[in-house]
Design a protein around this motif. Structure first.
Motif, PDB file in Angstrom:
ATOM      1  N   PRO A 173       9.715  -0.413 -20.508  1.00 46.56           N
ATOM      2  CA  PRO A 173      11.099  -0.115 -20.693  1.00 46.56           C
ATOM      3  C   PRO A 173      11.631   1.355 -20.838  1.00 46.56           C
ATOM      4  O   PRO A 173      10.809   1.956 -21.454  1.00 46.56           O
ATOM      5  CB  PRO A 173      11.487  -1.223 -22.165  1.00 46.56           C
ATOM      6  N   GLY A 174      12.583   1.566 -20.291  1.00 46.54           N
ATOM      7  CA  GLY A 174      12.966   2.962 -20.330  1.00 46.54           C
ATOM      8  C   GLY A 174      13.024   3.524 -19.145  1.00 46.54           C
ATOM      9  O   GLY A 174      12.717   2.895 -18.082  1.00 46.54           O
ATOM     10  N   LYS A 175      13.300   4.792 -19.006  1.00 43.66           N
ATOM     11  CA  LYS A 175      13.399   5.606 -17.739  1.00 43.66           C
ATOM     12  C   LYS A 175      11.834   5.640 -16.952  1.00 43.66           C
ATOM     13  O   LYS A 175      10.655   5.890 -17.548  1.00 43.66           O
ATOM     14  CB  LYS A 175      13.909   6.862 -17.900  1.00 43.66           C
ATOM     15  N   ASP A 176      11.765   5.351 -15.580  1.00 46.49           N
ATOM     16  CA  ASP A 176      10.795   5.111 -14.913  1.00 46.49           C
ATOM     17  C   ASP A 176      10.368   6.213 -13.793  1.00 46.49           C
ATOM     18  O   ASP A 176       9.504   6.098 -13.189  1.00 46.49           O
ATOM     19  CB  ASP A 176      10.541   3.737 -14.393  1.00 46.49           C
ATOM     20  N   GLY A 177      11.550   7.080 -13.870  1.00 46.08           N
ATOM     21  CA  GLY A 177      11.293   8.153 -12.704  1.00 46.08           C
ATOM     22  C   GLY A 177      11.460   7.571 -11.068  1.00 46.08           C
ATOM     23  O   GLY A 177      10.757   8.498 -10.181  1.00 46.08           O
ATOM     24  N   GLY A 178      11.788   6.445 -11.259  1.00 48.95           N
ATOM     25  CA  GLY A 178      12.210   5.866  -9.813  1.00 48.95           C
ATOM     26  C   GLY A 178      10.837   5.022  -9.376  1.00 48.95           C
ATOM     27  O   GLY A 178      10.657   4.475  -8.108  1.00 48.95           O
ATOM     28  N   ILE A 179       9.863   4.764 -10.224  1.00 43.94           N
ATOM     29  CA  ILE A 179       8.428   4.071  -9.840  1.00 43.94           C
ATOM     30  C   ILE A 179       8.380   3.012 -10.787  1.00 43.94           C
ATOM     31  O   ILE A 179       8.572   2.998 -11.994  1.00 43.94           O
ATOM     32  CB  ILE A 179       7.355   4.897  -9.835  1.00 43.94           C
ATOM     33  N   ASP A 180       8.355   1.753 -10.375  1.00 41.64           N
ATOM     34  CA  ASP A 180       7.992   0.511 -11.270  1.00 41.64           C
ATOM     35  C   ASP A 180       6.529   0.268 -11.571  1.00 41.64           C
ATOM     36  O   ASP A 180       6.093  -0.329 -12.493  1.00 41.64           O
ATOM     37  CB  ASP A 180       8.915  -0.492 -10.885  1.00 41.64           C
ATOM     38  N   ILE A 181       5.848   0.453 -10.525  1.00 39.73           N
ATOM     39  CA  ILE A 181       4.677  -0.015 -10.342  1.00 39.73           C
ATOM     40  C   ILE A 181       3.622   1.099  -9.435  1.00 39.73           C
ATOM     41  O   ILE A 181       4.142   1.493  -8.467  1.00 39.73           O
ATOM     42  CB  ILE A 181       4.483  -1.365  -9.854  1.00 39.73           C
ATOM     43  N   ILE A 182       2.628   1.150  -9.974  1.00 44.77           N
ATOM     44  CA  ILE A 182       1.548   2.081  -9.165  1.00 44.77           C
ATOM     45  C   ILE A 182       0.235   0.996  -9.004  1.00 44.77           C
ATOM     46  O   ILE A 182      -0.615   0.675  -9.883  1.00 44.77           O
ATOM     47  CB  ILE A 182       0.998   3.452  -9.874  1.00 44.77           C
ATOM     48  N   ALA A 183      -0.215   1.181  -7.682  1.00 50.85           N
ATOM     49  CA  ALA A 183      -1.299   0.171  -7.483  1.00 50.85           C
ATOM     50  C   ALA A 183      -2.041   1.069  -6.398  1.00 50.85           C
ATOM     51  O   ALA A 183      -1.866   2.025  -5.798  1.00 50.85           O
ATOM     52  CB  ALA A 183      -1.002  -0.975  -6.808  1.00 50.85           C
ATOM     53  N   HIS A 184      -3.449   0.471  -6.599  1.00 50.99           N
ATOM     54  CA  HIS A 184      -4.439   1.294  -5.626  1.00 50.99           C
ATOM     55  C   HIS A 184      -5.394   0.122  -4.844  1.00 50.99           C
ATOM     56  O   HIS A 184      -5.194  -1.058  -5.141  1.00 50.99           O
ATOM     57  CB  HIS A 184      -5.489   1.988  -6.362  1.00 50.99           C
ATOM     58  N   THR A 185      -6.102   0.663  -3.819  1.00 46.08           N
ATOM     59  CA  THR A 185      -6.794  -0.401  -3.017  1.00 46.08           C
ATOM     60  C   THR A 185      -8.391  -0.482  -3.558  1.00 46.08           C
ATOM     61  O   THR A 185      -8.976  -1.455  -2.987  1.00 46.08           O
ATOM     62  CB  THR A 185      -6.954  -0.027  -1.549  1.00 46.08           C
ATOM     63  N   ASP A 186      -8.621   0.359  -4.563  1.00 44.29           N
ATOM     64  CA  ASP A 186     -10.048   0.340  -5.132  1.00 44.29           C
ATOM     65  C   ASP A 186      -9.931   0.467  -6.588  1.00 44.29           C
ATOM     66  O   ASP A 186      -8.770   0.824  -7.066  1.00 44.29           O
ATOM     67  CB  ASP A 186     -10.800   1.529  -4.681  1.00 44.29           C
ATOM     68  N   PRO A 187     -10.627  -0.375  -7.579  1.00 47.07           N
ATOM     69  CA  PRO A 187     -10.469  -0.382  -8.789  1.00 47.07           C
ATOM     70  C   PRO A 187     -10.445   1.012  -9.743  1.00 47.07           C
ATOM     71  O   PRO A 187      -9.657   1.255 -10.659  1.00 47.07           O
ATOM     72  CB  PRO A 187     -11.947  -0.948  -9.302  1.00 47.07           C
ATOM     73  N   LEU A 188     -11.007   2.225  -9.203  1.00 47.75           N
ATOM     74  CA  LEU A 188     -10.829   3.512  -9.772  1.00 47.75           C
ATOM     75  C   LEU A 188      -9.705   4.125  -9.243  1.00 47.75           C
ATOM     76  O   LEU A 188      -9.286   5.244 -10.044  1.00 47.75           O
ATOM     77  CB  LEU A 188     -12.289   4.336  -9.677  1.00 47.75           C
ATOM     78  N   GLY A 189      -9.137   3.808  -8.196  1.00 48.64           N
ATOM     79  CA  GLY A 189      -7.894   4.614  -7.756  1.00 48.64           C
ATOM     80  C   GLY A 189      -8.357   5.876  -7.170  1.00 48.64           C
ATOM     81  O   GLY A 189      -7.726   6.855  -6.742  1.00 48.64           O
ATOM     82  N   THR A 190      -9.517   5.705  -6.404  1.00 46.66           N
ATOM     83  CA  THR A 190     -10.272   7.138  -5.717  1.00 46.66           C
ATOM     84  C   THR A 190      -9.919   7.190  -4.041  1.00 46.66           C
ATOM     85  O   THR A 190     -10.029   8.019  -3.668  1.00 46.66           O
ATOM     86  CB  THR A 190     -11.441   7.362  -6.103  1.00 46.66           C
ATOM     87  N   GLN A 191      -9.469   5.924  -3.819  1.00 48.26           N
ATOM     88  CA  GLN A 191      -9.385   5.780  -2.480  1.00 48.26           C
ATOM     89  C   GLN A 191      -8.072   5.767  -1.873  1.00 48.26           C
ATOM     90  O   GLN A 191      -7.052   4.925  -2.669  1.00 48.26           O
ATOM     91  CB  GLN A 191     -10.115   4.546  -1.709  1.00 48.26           C
ATOM     92  N   PRO A 192      -7.636   6.485  -0.998  1.00 44.74           N
ATOM     93  CA  PRO A 192      -6.084   6.354  -0.633  1.00 44.74           C
ATOM     94  C   PRO A 192      -5.845   4.994   0.150  1.00 44.74           C
ATOM     95  O   PRO A 192      -6.838   4.608   0.880  1.00 44.74           O
ATOM     96  CB  PRO A 192      -6.013   7.795   0.408  1.00 44.74           C
ATOM     97  N   PRO A 193      -4.769   4.579   0.388  1.00 46.03           N
ATOM     98  CA  PRO A 193      -3.422   5.464  -0.367  1.00 46.03           C
ATOM     99  C   PRO A 193      -3.050   4.854  -1.719  1.00 46.03           C
ATOM    100  O   PRO A 193      -3.524   3.930  -2.183  1.00 46.03           O
ATOM    101  CB  PRO A 193      -2.543   4.888   0.758  1.00 46.03           C
ATOM    102  N   ARG A 194      -2.308   5.791  -2.521  1.00 46.92           N
ATOM    103  CA  ARG A 194      -1.731   5.298  -3.763  1.00 46.92           C
ATOM    104  C   ARG A 194      -0.416   4.443  -3.424  1.00 46.92           C
ATOM    105  O   ARG A 194       0.227   5.079  -2.523  1.00 46.92           O
ATOM    106  CB  ARG A 194      -1.566   6.534  -4.562  1.00 46.92           C
ATOM    107  N   ILE A 195      -0.328   3.407  -3.879  1.00 50.80           N
ATOM    108  CA  ILE A 195       0.925   2.585  -3.595  1.00 50.80           C
ATOM    109  C   ILE A 195       1.821   2.589  -4.893  1.00 50.80           C
ATOM    110  O   ILE A 195       1.986   2.429  -5.953  1.00 50.80           O
ATOM    111  CB  ILE A 195       0.456   1.056  -3.499  1.00 50.80           C
ATOM    112  N   LYS A 196       3.125   3.107  -4.369  1.00 49.27           N
ATOM    113  CA  LYS A 196       4.204   3.202  -5.436  1.00 49.27           C
ATOM    114  C   LYS A 196       5.286   2.203  -4.968  1.00 49.27           C
ATOM    115  O   LYS A 196       5.662   1.821  -3.882  1.00 49.27           O
ATOM    116  CB  LYS A 196       4.725   4.747  -5.145  1.00 49.27           C
ATOM    117  N   VAL A 197       5.625   1.354  -6.152  1.00 46.53           N
ATOM    118  CA  VAL A 197       6.615   0.309  -5.839  1.00 46.53           C
ATOM    119  C   VAL A 197       7.745   0.439  -6.827  1.00 46.53           C
ATOM    120  O   VAL A 197       7.793   0.941  -7.904  1.00 46.53           O
ATOM    121  CB  VAL A 197       5.882  -0.983  -6.242  1.00 46.53           C
ATOM    122  N   GLN A 198       9.053   0.140  -6.146  1.00 47.98           N
ATOM    123  CA  GLN A 198      10.264  -0.103  -6.693  1.00 47.98           C
ATOM    124  C   GLN A 198      10.635  -1.492  -6.601  1.00 47.98           C
ATOM    125  O   GLN A 198      10.667  -1.970  -5.396  1.00 47.98           O
ATOM    126  CB  GLN A 198      11.078   0.910  -6.374  1.00 47.98           C
TER     127      GLN A 198
END
Length: 300
Positions: free
Chosen positions: A186-211
């Motif tokens: 809750p609070g200001k989110d800077g325009g992004i609600d969720i960040i997700a990745h295609t791999d567990p460590l987030g080392t592989q592109p792309p990064r997924i930004k969700v509103q």
């Protein structure tokens, strides 16, 4: 004299098309039928109910007639929303006479029914054969059930609190095989609600930004542009809006080249939810619990 005639029903259909043409993006069936009933003088017969089912006669008469319009390619029904096609707009212009308008829809329907014997067009719609009437009854029953189911799902989604909606989308992405790195508190989110990745460590592109947006409001172009401003060139943006998107927003998203963005409306959200449902955890399922009900599918 039959209580339901082609000229009378044709007049109702043309008035229905007039109502729908005033709503180019479509109108909920119940609202279209409500406006139609309020704009015409119903006969005592039309204003009554069918004793066997308690169904309003006027609604059933109109729904029955729209089957011909759908098969003629003039009308589209999707998730309880009715809209007129380009062919339907042209037919509305070409056949000003209500009887001619409806007879042409009937002709095209019979033409669509490949191999069906051609029957003379009757004056009273009640004189259609029992097999054809049974198919129409099944189609209307299925149509009403589909409309009711979708209306309940959409109402549930629109009423969902914002952070509950965020969690629902995060659960969906997890069920689809993505790894959730962050969900906005809750609070200001800077325009992004969720960040997700295609791999567990987030080392592989792309990064997924969700509103994520619930409620009834359509996302317009300025709002979409604000989201695009925080989607970098190596990211994929997902904008989930239960209220949908304006045409300008949809066009802009479609034309993006440097940044990938996908718009997900309520209909697409539910399609993905059904697809992922077997893989959702129990807590996620409880946010939008669905159960399949099987009908004998009407003739396509």
């Amino acid at each position: 004299m039959p209580e339901i005639t082609i000229p009378r029903t044709g007049a109702h259909l043309r008035r229905l098309f007039e109502i729908l043409l005033a709503n180019p993006e479509g109108l909920q069936a119940r609202e279209a039928l409500k406006q139609l009933a309020a704009s015409v003088q119903l006969t005592p017969y039309e204003a009554g109910l069918y004793e066997s089912t308690g169904t309003p006669r006027f609604e059933k008469i109109v729904r029955f007639a729209t089957i011909d319009c759908v098969k003629a390619g003039w009308l589209v029904k999707n998730k309880g929303i009715w809209s007129v096609t380009h062919a339907g707009q042209q037919a509305y212009k070409d056949f000003f006479d209500p009887e001619a308008f409806y007879r042409e829809a009937i002709r095209l329907y019979r033409e669509w029914r490949v191999g069906a014997p051609t029957k003379p067009q009757v004056e009273g719609l009640e004189e259609f054969d029992s097999a054809e009437s049974a198919k129409a009854e099944a189609s209307i029953t299925y149509e009403r059930a589909d409309e009711q189911a979708w209306d309940e799902i959409e109402t549930h989604l629109r009423a969902m609190p914002p952070y509950e909606m965020q969690d629902l989308v995060a659960g969906l992405l997890k069920g689809l095989g993505y790894h959730i790195a962050w969900v906005s508190p809750p609070g200001k989110d800077g325009g992004i609600d969720i960040i997700a990745h295609t791999d567990p460590l987030g080392t592989q592109p792309p990064r997924i930004k969700v509103q994520v947006k619930g409620g009834n409001q359509k996302i317009d172009l300025p709002t979409l542009n604000s989201f695009l401003a925080v989607v970098d060139s190596g990211d994929v943006g997902l904008y989930v809006s239960v209220g949908g998107f304006t045409k300008d927003a949809e066009d802009t998203a479609r034309k993006q080249t440097g940044r990938k963005v996908t718009l997900i409306n309520a209909e697409r959200l539910v399609e993905l939810w059904i697809e992922a449902y077997p893989k959702l955890d129990q807590k996620s399922r409880q946010r939008l619990p669905l159960s399949p009900i099987y009908f004998l599918t009407p003739e396509d």
